[in-house]
Design a protein around this motif. Structure first.
Motif, PDB file in Angstrom:
ATOM      1  N   CYS A 309       0.644  -1.041   0.167  1.00  0.00           N
ATOM      2  CA  CYS A 309      -0.125  -0.067  -0.096  1.00  0.00           C
ATOM      3  C   CYS A 309       0.956   1.159  -0.166  1.00  0.00           C
ATOM      4  O   CYS A 309       2.134   1.199  -0.122  1.00  0.00           O
ATOM      5  CB  CYS A 309      -1.031   0.065   1.200  1.00  0.00           C
ATOM      6  N   THR A 310       0.093   2.357   0.063  1.00  0.00           N
ATOM      7  CA  THR A 310       1.137   3.614   0.013  1.00  0.00           C
ATOM      8  C   THR A 310       1.754   3.896   1.480  1.00  0.00           C
ATOM      9  O   THR A 310       2.571   4.795   1.207  1.00  0.00           O
ATOM     10  CB  THR A 310      -0.190   4.759  -0.193  1.00  0.00           C
ATOM     11  N   GLY A 311       1.004   3.304   2.540  1.00  0.00           N
ATOM     12  CA  GLY A 311       1.743   3.712   3.698  1.00  0.00           C
ATOM     13  C   GLY A 311       1.242   4.776   4.190  1.00  0.00           C
ATOM     14  O   GLY A 311       1.843   5.434   5.232  1.00  0.00           O
ATOM     15  N   ALA A 312       0.227   5.304   3.707  1.00  0.00           N
ATOM     16  CA  ALA A 312      -0.274   6.578   4.170  1.00  0.00           C
ATOM     17  C   ALA A 312      -0.749   6.639   5.939  1.00  0.00           C
ATOM     18  O   ALA A 312      -0.360   7.674   6.325  1.00  0.00           O
ATOM     19  CB  ALA A 312      -1.523   7.107   3.484  1.00  0.00           C
ATOM     20  N   GLY A 313      -0.790   5.610   6.502  1.00  0.00           N
ATOM     21  CA  GLY A 313      -1.068   5.649   7.853  1.00  0.00           C
ATOM     22  C   GLY A 313       0.265   5.678   8.542  1.00  0.00           C
ATOM     23  O   GLY A 313       0.165   5.971  10.035  1.00  0.00           O
ATOM     24  N   THR A 314       1.467   5.587   7.964  1.00  0.00           N
ATOM     25  CA  THR A 314       2.615   5.633   8.586  1.00  0.00           C
ATOM     26  C   THR A 314       3.324   6.853   8.567  1.00  0.00           C
ATOM     27  O   THR A 314       4.472   7.433   8.824  1.00  0.00           O
ATOM     28  CB  THR A 314       3.526   4.477   8.338  1.00  0.00           C
ATOM     29  N   TRP A 315       2.446   7.896   8.146  1.00  0.00           N
ATOM     30  CA  TRP A 315       3.008   9.294   8.012  1.00  0.00           C
ATOM     31  C   TRP A 315       3.607   9.853   9.067  1.00  0.00           C
ATOM     32  O   TRP A 315       4.732  10.706   9.064  1.00  0.00           O
ATOM     33  CB  TRP A 315       2.066  10.255   7.002  1.00  0.00           C
ATOM     34  N   CYS A 359      -1.614  -0.456   5.862  1.00  0.00           N
ATOM     35  CA  CYS A 359      -1.290   0.543   6.745  1.00  0.00           C
ATOM     36  C   CYS A 359      -1.696   1.825   6.028  1.00  0.00           C
ATOM     37  O   CYS A 359      -0.911   2.691   5.980  1.00  0.00           O
ATOM     38  CB  CYS A 359       0.271   0.247   7.336  1.00  0.00           C
ATOM     39  N   SER A 360      -2.521   1.845   5.177  1.00  0.00           N
ATOM     40  CA  SER A 360      -3.174   3.069   4.452  1.00  0.00           C
ATOM     41  C   SER A 360      -4.406   3.494   5.147  1.00  0.00           C
ATOM     42  O   SER A 360      -5.078   2.836   5.816  1.00  0.00           O
ATOM     43  CB  SER A 360      -3.236   2.872   3.228  1.00  0.00           C
TER      44      SER A 360
END
Length: 428
Positions: A309-315, A359-360
């Protein structure tokens, strides 16, 4: 190094990141390699300033009236460094390594600008093109949800029940700030860094070397817990990566049954073997070739897909990735997710559980993917996510965002990184 030199170093690193569009971790590592006189405390402060500046790149630039590296570094220090402007100026005075001071206009902007008057995406500190993706998940609350992803994160640990209890670990980590984390009996949390401090490096201690714990965000721990792996089951961790969730599953299964950890990229999977040995896990084997999974088709009680995924939840932890992400990359990830779902489904036996995790926090990577999958696979149904089923969890009023399919955990909602979880079941 004095504060002036540290601030100037942060500015140089930010300029390097912007010029080369490279990860912050790489830029900081290269700076440290070429400035070996800098101690651990110096590198920690420089890293704090750099990451704080990247987390709030848009809002700091708007408040300063400039998005230069100098403006962002000063803004980050003023906002999160724990020092008022006068004390910062006093600390960097007469230091030949200090950067140029803020101009009168920059200082006035900082003191007088009201961030609530900025556009929503600037308040949220996200690229403009991400707005619809976030609104699709969070509705009218998207600004506050996204802004929470610009806060400093804690360090979360998962107690390895195969070797230790939470009380044993807390005693071993005494003096680090570690305390029981919410929701899960096996979770420990070290609070976010304050001001110019730094987190203790708990991975150098004996407790880590002895396999008593793993570093794992609480949201990831919850996702693994919701998979509800049971002792004696046959489990496939598809897209296992370095094995964080694999280790959680193994502990839940008490080393009984079998876990098959697969990742198509051998380099991503390679750390799992040392981690398994350190944790005392004996019921897991790794695969990096799709063909080796052929005998597993139709045999699995549980398939967990921690999809690319883009990993946007881990920013919070990787804020630089927020500014490098493009719509084209998102589209590629969405196709990857569909490919993973359509491949992994074949390994389940009738009645098996299919757990989809990212994790997005983007709707198109989560809710919409499950919607599409269910529409195309009539032999699968969705199971309700029951947080009360998590042993020892007392969520109370703290709840994830429930969607038409699955739910999203987030910093604002559940004090975790951003994670999506959906649970499906294959019909007979």
């Amino acid at each position: 190094m004095r504060l002036g030199g540290r601030l100037q170093a942060a500015i140089e690193v930010l300029e390097d990141i912007e010029a080369k569009k490279r990860p912050a971790s790489d830029a900081l590592k290269d700076w440290g390699s070429s400035h070996r006189f800098a101690g651990a405390g110096d590198r920690a402060v420089i890293g704090n300033i750099v990451y704080d500046a990247l987390r709030r790149k848009l809002s700091l630039g708007w408040l300063m009236g400039s998005d230069s590296a100098s403006s962002l570094a000063y803004g980050a220090l003023l906002r999160d460094g724990g020092l008022p402007y006068e004390d910062i100026m006093a600390a960097i005075a007469n230091d030949k390594f200090s950067p140029v001071e803020l101009s009168d206009d920059q200082l006035k902007n900082w003191q007088n600008n009201d961030i609530t008057k900025a556009e929503d995406y600037i308040q949220a500190d996200v690229p403009l093109w991400c707005v619809d993706k976030l609104r699709g998940t969070f509705g009218d609350d998207w600004v506050a949800q996204a802004a929470a992803l610009a806060d400093r994160p804690p360090v979360d640990l998962r107690v390895n029940r195969l070797k230790a209890t939470r009380n044993q670990l807390l005693l071993a980590l005494e003096g680090t700030g570690a305390a029981s984390a919410p929701f899960l009996d096996d979770a420990v949390r070290i609070p976010p860094i304050e001001a110019l401090g730094r987190h203790p490096n708990v991975q150098t201690g004996q407790a880590f070397q002895d396999g008593w714990f793993e570093v794992q965000d609480l949201g990831s721990q919850i996702a693994a817990k919701l998979a509800n792996a049971k002792a004696g089951e046959q489990v496939l961790d598809y897209c296992a990566g370095a094995g964080g969730k694999t280790l959680s599953l193994a502990a839940a299964m008490e080393n009984r049954g079998q876990i098959h950890a697969f990742d198509a990229e051998a380099a991503r999977l390679s750390p799992i073997y040392d981690r398994l040995q350190r944790a005392g896990v004996r019921n897991t084997q790794g695969y990096n070739k799709q063909a080796d999974l052929e005998p597993l088709k139709g045999q699995m009680d549980l398939v967990l897909t921690d999809a690319p995924c883009t990993g946007a939840g881990t920013w919070r932890r990787r804020p630089d990735a927020k500014w490098r992400l493009t719509e084209q990359q998102l589209e590629r990830r969405e196709q990857d997710q569909q490919d993973v779902l359509n491949s992994a489904k074949h390994y389940l036996k009738a009645g098996g559980r299919f757990v989809y995790v990212t994790c997005s926090i983007f709707d198109s990577e989560n809710n919409r993917q499950i919607e599409k999958f269910l529409a195309e696979n009539s032999n699968f149904s969705e199971e309700k996510i029951d947080l009360a089923s998590i042993a020892g969890a007392e969520f109370g009023d703290v709840q994830p965002v429930f969607l038409s399919h699955g739910c999203v955990f987030s910093p604002k909602q559940t004090m975790t990184d951003g994670f999506y979880v959906a649970i499906l079941k294959k019909q007979a």
